[in-house]
Write a protein that holds these residues in place. Structure first.
Motif, PDB file in Angstrom:
ATOM      1  N   ASN B  28       0.823  -1.211   0.000  1.00 44.12           N
ATOM      2  CA  ASN B  28       0.000   0.000   0.000  1.00 44.12           C
ATOM      3  C   ASN B  28       0.863   1.271   0.000  1.00 44.12           C
ATOM      4  N   ASP B  30       2.462   4.693  -1.402  1.00 45.99           N
ATOM      5  CA  ASP B  30       1.894   5.711  -2.276  1.00 45.99           C
ATOM      6  C   ASP B  30       2.747   5.988  -3.499  1.00 45.99           C
ATOM      7  N   THR B  31       4.046   5.764  -3.390  1.00 48.96           N
ATOM      8  CA  THR B  31       4.920   6.141  -4.494  1.00 48.96           C
ATOM      9  C   THR B  31       5.596   4.920  -5.099  1.00 48.96           C
ATOM     10  N   TYR B  49       5.511   7.637  -9.770  1.00 50.57           N
ATOM     11  CA  TYR B  49       4.116   7.954  -9.529  1.00 50.57           C
ATOM     12  C   TYR B  49       3.955   8.240  -8.049  1.00 50.57           C
ATOM     13  N   TYR B  50       3.454   9.391  -7.722  1.00 47.83           N
ATOM     14  CA  TYR B  50       2.995   9.649  -6.368  1.00 47.83           C
ATOM     15  C   TYR B  50       1.479   9.575  -6.424  1.00 47.83           C
ATOM     16  N   ASP B  51       0.933   8.526  -5.861  1.00 44.91           N
ATOM     17  CA  ASP B  51      -0.504   8.255  -5.971  1.00 44.91           C
ATOM     18  C   ASP B  51      -0.823   8.147  -7.469  1.00 44.91           C
ATOM     19  N   LYS B  52      -1.658   9.015  -7.993  1.00 45.60           N
ATOM     20  CA  LYS B  52      -2.011   8.934  -9.416  1.00 45.60           C
ATOM     21  C   LYS B  52      -1.254   9.941 -10.281  1.00 45.60           C
ATOM     22  N   ASN B  71      -3.271   1.146  -6.980  1.00 39.25           N
ATOM     23  CA  ASN B  71      -2.169   1.416  -6.056  1.00 39.25           C
ATOM     24  C   ASN B  71      -1.054   0.390  -6.148  1.00 39.25           C
ATOM     25  N   ARG B  95       6.578   4.552   1.132  1.00 37.02           N
ATOM     26  CA  ARG B  95       5.400   5.145   1.758  1.00 37.02           C
ATOM     27  C   ARG B  95       5.750   6.529   2.240  1.00 37.02           C
TER      28      ARG B  95
END
Lengths: 111, 113
Positions: B28, B30-31, B49-52, B71, B95
């Motif tokens: 999980n 984020d990046t 990618y940071y999140d989307k 994710n 994360r």
């Protein structure tokens, strides 16, 4: 110029000797990260060290920000320590965290 | 499970053909990042990618594309492979927070002929 310089490029030691790996950087940083890679293996994070000294078993990492250097010390080396050690400078640039790697030190521990 | 998986481990491609490399993680994070490593050179960040949100490095902006459908997954896409793309491609994830260790996958070795 290169922001992260590692030395030595390669190091051959006898089992039981201590190894000292150096990383010098020319810019500001959030943290220094040290990685180990066995031939054919993944990069494994050894230390996340923004400053000061951290210990993990026979490994010690020391980052001195004002001197712009970080070191990795391996005491009583073993043949299984052989591999490539990379340091990476973590910076917060343009709102994002980036790692800038050195070229690595190839460590060979002979029995 | 703190592993980052990459598929395939080895990829052979022809000059001019597209290449798609896959990375996944179940932490999980984020990046997710993609690096290129050539022999005797330092790993070089291509994009992340940071999140989307996709961030591509300026000097490789036009050479690589990426997508992150959810994710856990992130791909690296080369539209038309050239000989200079032969390299090891490393995926990593992290994360957000005080301890931002990047966890790396085993890499995909791409050979372009």
């Amino acid at each position: 110029g290169q922001q992260v310089q590692q030395s030595p490029a390669s190091l051959v030691l006898q089992e039981g000797e201590n190894a000292e790996l150096q990383c010098n950087f020319s810019t500001s940083l959030n943290s220094m990260q040290w990685f180990y890679q066995r031939p054919g293996g993944s990069l494994v994070s050894l230390f996340y060290n923004p400053s000061g000294t951290k210990h993990s078993g026979r490994l010690t990492s020391t980052t001195v920000i004002k001197e712009r250097r970080s070191s990795l010390h391996i005491s009583s080396s073993q043949t299984t320590d052989s591999g490539t050690y990379l340091c990476a400078l973590e910076q917060d640039t343009e709102g994002a965290d980036r790692l800038t790697f050195g070229k690595g030190t190839q460590l060979i521990i002979q029995p | 499970d703190t592993t980052v998986k990459q598929n395939p481990r080895y990829k052979l491609a022809r000059v001019g053909k597209p290449v798609n490399l896959i990375c996944s993680q179940t932490m999980n994070h984020d990046t997710m990042y993609w690096y290129q490593k050539k022999p005797n050179q330092a790993p070089k960040l291509l994009l992340f990618y940071y999140d989307k949100i996709l961030n591509r490095e300026a000097d490789t902006f036009e050479k690589f594309q990426s997508s992150r459908p959810n994710n856990s997954f992130c791909s690296l896409y080369i539209g038309s492979a050239g000989l200079e793309y032969s390299a090891m491609y490393l995926c990593a994830s992290s994360r957000e927070g005080a301890l931002k260790r990047q966890y790396f996958g085993p890499g995909t070795r791409l050979t372009v002929l």
